[in-house]
Design a protein around this motif. Structure first.
Motif, PDB file in Angstrom:
ATOM      1  N   LYS A 132       0.993  -1.326   0.014  1.00 33.88           N
ATOM      2  CA  LYS A 132      -0.082   0.009  -0.043  1.00 33.88           C
ATOM      3  C   LYS A 132       0.995   1.294  -0.085  1.00 33.88           C
ATOM      4  O   LYS A 132       0.467   2.270  -0.335  1.00 33.88           O
ATOM      5  N   ASP A 133       2.259   1.074   0.272  1.00 33.81           N
ATOM      6  CA  ASP A 133       3.115   2.269   0.623  1.00 33.81           C
ATOM      7  C   ASP A 133       3.701   2.663  -0.994  1.00 33.81           C
ATOM      8  O   ASP A 133       4.361   3.441  -1.271  1.00 33.81           O
ATOM      9  N   LEU A 134       3.431   1.631  -1.767  1.00 33.67           N
ATOM     10  CA  LEU A 134       4.065   1.713  -3.114  1.00 33.67           C
ATOM     11  C   LEU A 134       3.345   2.532  -4.122  1.00 33.67           C
ATOM     12  O   LEU A 134       2.199   2.637  -4.129  1.00 33.67           O
ATOM     13  N   LEU A 135       4.050   3.298  -5.054  1.00 34.18           N
ATOM     14  CA  LEU A 135       3.377   4.349  -6.036  1.00 34.18           C
ATOM     15  C   LEU A 135       2.706   3.267  -7.032  1.00 34.18           C
ATOM     16  O   LEU A 135       3.258   1.885  -7.142  1.00 34.18           O
ATOM     17  N   SER A 136       1.767   3.571  -7.679  1.00 29.57           N
ATOM     18  CA  SER A 136       1.068   2.691  -8.589  1.00 29.57           C
ATOM     19  C   SER A 136       2.111   2.705 -10.041  1.00 29.57           C
ATOM     20  O   SER A 136       2.972   3.613 -10.145  1.00 29.57           O
ATOM     21  N   LYS A 137       1.938   1.654 -10.903  1.00 33.18           N
ATOM     22  CA  LYS A 137       2.688   1.913 -12.196  1.00 33.18           C
ATOM     23  C   LYS A 137       2.364   3.318 -12.887  1.00 33.18           C
ATOM     24  O   LYS A 137       3.474   3.822 -13.583  1.00 33.18           O
ATOM     25  N   GLN A 138       1.235   3.477 -12.846  1.00 31.55           N
ATOM     26  CA  GLN A 138       0.872   4.736 -13.706  1.00 31.55           C
ATOM     27  C   GLN A 138       1.647   5.923 -12.938  1.00 31.55           C
ATOM     28  O   GLN A 138       2.216   6.962 -13.613  1.00 31.55           O
ATOM     29  N   GLU A 139       1.754   6.082 -11.760  1.00 33.56           N
ATOM     30  CA  GLU A 139       2.425   7.352 -11.015  1.00 33.56           C
ATOM     31  C   GLU A 139       4.010   7.120 -11.566  1.00 33.56           C
ATOM     32  O   GLU A 139       4.482   8.367 -11.686  1.00 33.56           O
ATOM     33  N   ALA A 140       4.571   6.012 -11.456  1.00 38.36           N
ATOM     34  CA  ALA A 140       5.900   5.912 -11.705  1.00 38.36           C
ATOM     35  C   ALA A 140       6.038   6.354 -13.197  1.00 38.36           C
ATOM     36  O   ALA A 140       6.932   6.983 -13.638  1.00 38.36           O
ATOM     37  N   LEU A 141       5.176   5.788 -14.125  1.00 41.44           N
ATOM     38  CA  LEU A 141       5.192   6.297 -15.433  1.00 41.44           C
ATOM     39  C   LEU A 141       5.276   7.989 -15.556  1.00 41.44           C
ATOM     40  O   LEU A 141       6.112   8.156 -16.565  1.00 41.44           O
ATOM     41  N   ASP A 142       4.188   8.415 -15.018  1.00 39.12           N
ATOM     42  CA  ASP A 142       4.265  10.051 -15.041  1.00 39.12           C
ATOM     43  C   ASP A 142       5.214  10.343 -14.588  1.00 39.12           C
ATOM     44  O   ASP A 142       5.926  11.733 -15.360  1.00 39.12           O
ATOM     45  N   ILE A 143       6.043   9.964 -13.691  1.00 43.33           N
ATOM     46  CA  ILE A 143       7.218  10.631 -13.302  1.00 43.33           C
ATOM     47  C   ILE A 143       8.414  10.612 -14.403  1.00 43.33           C
ATOM     48  O   ILE A 143       9.109  11.336 -14.721  1.00 43.33           O
ATOM     49  N   ALA A 144       8.374   9.361 -14.931  1.00 43.23           N
ATOM     50  CA  ALA A 144       9.401   8.943 -16.219  1.00 43.23           C
ATOM     51  C   ALA A 144       9.104  10.075 -17.458  1.00 43.23           C
ATOM     52  O   ALA A 144      10.038  10.586 -17.942  1.00 43.23           O
ATOM     53  N   THR A 145       7.703  10.014 -17.837  1.00 46.85           N
ATOM     54  CA  THR A 145       7.400  10.752 -18.851  1.00 46.85           C
ATOM     55  C   THR A 145       7.586  12.196 -18.744  1.00 46.85           C
ATOM     56  O   THR A 145       7.534  12.932 -19.834  1.00 46.85           O
ATOM     57  N   ALA A 146       7.802  12.729 -17.624  1.00 44.33           N
ATOM     58  CA  ALA A 146       7.832  14.214 -17.244  1.00 44.33           C
ATOM     59  C   ALA A 146       9.128  14.513 -17.653  1.00 44.33           C
ATOM     60  O   ALA A 146       9.555  15.615 -18.065  1.00 44.33           O
ATOM     61  N   GLU A 147      10.157  13.584 -17.636  1.00 41.81           N
ATOM     62  CA  GLU A 147      11.659  13.627 -18.092  1.00 41.81           C
ATOM     63  C   GLU A 147      11.843  13.333 -19.377  1.00 41.81           C
ATOM     64  O   GLU A 147      12.978  13.839 -20.055  1.00 41.81           O
ATOM     65  N   PHE A 148      11.324  12.579 -19.874  1.00 43.59           N
ATOM     66  CA  PHE A 148      11.524  12.035 -21.413  1.00 43.59           C
ATOM     67  C   PHE A 148       9.955  11.731 -21.837  1.00 43.59           C
ATOM     68  O   PHE A 148       9.239  10.655 -21.679  1.00 43.59           O
ATOM     69  N   THR A 149       9.648  12.433 -23.008  1.00 41.71           N
ATOM     70  CA  THR A 149       8.257  11.982 -23.713  1.00 41.71           C
ATOM     71  C   THR A 149       8.594  10.840 -24.621  1.00 41.71           C
ATOM     72  O   THR A 149       9.299  10.765 -25.508  1.00 41.71           O
ATOM     73  N   GLY A 150       7.768   9.739 -24.525  1.00 46.03           N
ATOM     74  CA  GLY A 150       7.730   8.507 -25.121  1.00 46.03           C
ATOM     75  C   GLY A 150       6.864   7.592 -24.825  1.00 46.03           C
ATOM     76  O   GLY A 150       5.929   7.586 -23.840  1.00 46.03           O
TER      77      GLY A 150
END
Length: 195
Positions: A132-150
Motif C-alpha cells: 500500500k506504500d508503493l506508487l502505482s505503475k501509472q504514477e511511476a510512468l508519469d514521473i518518467a514521462t515528465a523527463e522524457f516523452t515516449g
C-alpha cells in the motif's frame, strides 16, 4: 419427319431443362455456402475474447489487485488477463519475501480459482515495504514521462537490495530512455538515454 421433329424437340427440352436445373442447384449450393460462411463468421465473432470482453463485466486491474492482496500478503509483480477453459481469468503473481504466489482469479467474480505458493530461492530481499506504500505503475510512468516523452516499452517492479524499484523503458522514434524510480518515494535513481 414429325417423329424426328418431336423427338428432337423433346431431347432439346430435356437438355435445356437439365441445364437450368443444374444451374439452379448450383446457385442453391452457393447460397448455402455463403450462409454457412456468414454463420461461421458470426459465431467466431460471438466467441472471440474481444466480443466476450465487451459482453462481460470484468474487474479492473486495480480491483483484481485489491482482491488478491486481501487474501495474500505481498507485492503484486504482474497481472495478465487471459482465457482459460472458456472464461476470462487474471493470472496474478505476488512476491511475499521468501515466497512467490501464483494465482488465477475469475476476472468477473473475483473468485480465486487456483493458487500456488513456491519458495523463492533467489530472493535476497529483506524489505518490509507494504504494497500500500508503493506508487502505482501509472504514477511511476508519469514521473518518467515528465523527463522524457515516449511510449512505454516496459514497466517492471523489482527488488534491488531490499529497495522496491520501478524499471521503466520508454521509446520515442529512435530515441530510448531507461529509468529506475524508487517505488516508495518516487525519486529517480537512474536515467539513461540512447539514440
Amino acid at each position: 419427319m414429325n417423329r424426328k421433329l418431336i423427338g428432337g424437340t423433346i431431347a432439346g427440352a430435356v437438355i435445356l431443362g437439365g441445364a437450368f436445373g443444374a444451374d439452379a442447384l448450383a446457385d442453391q449450393f452457393k447460397t448455402v455456402g455463403i450462409q454457412d460462411q456468414a454463420e461461421r463468421t458470426e459465431n467466431a465473432q460471438a466467441n472471440s475474447p474481444v466480443q466476450q470482453n465487451q459482453d462481460e463485466n470484468l474487474l479492473t486491474l486495480e480491483e483484481a489487485k485489491e482482491k488478491a492482496l486481501s487474501e495474500f500478503e505481498g507485492v503484486v509483480e504482474s497481472i495478465e488477463l487471459e482465457r482459460q477453459n472458456g472464461r476470462m481469468v487474471y493470472d496474478i503473481d505476488i512476491d511475499n519475501g521468501p515466497e512467490d504466489v501464483d494465482l488465477d482469479m475469475d476476472a468477473v467474480t473475483g473468485e480465486v480459482l487456483r493458487s500456488k505458493t513456491d519458495w523463492d530461492d533467489d530472493d535476497d530481499r529483506d524489505s518490509d515495504v507494504n504494497s500500500k506504500d508503493l506508487l502505482s505503475k501509472q504514477e511511476a510512468l508519469d514521473i518518467a514521462t515528465a523527463e522524457f516523452t515516449g511510449k512505454p516499452e516496459e514497466i517492471e517492479l523489482d527488488d534491488d537490495d531490499g529497495k522496491m524499484i520501478y524499471e521503466i523503458e520508454l521509446k520515442n522514434g529512435e530515441q530510448e530512455a531507461e529509468f529506475d524510480i524508487d517505488a516508495v518515494t518516487g525519486d529517480i535513481l537512474n536515467m539513461e538515454f540512447d539514440d
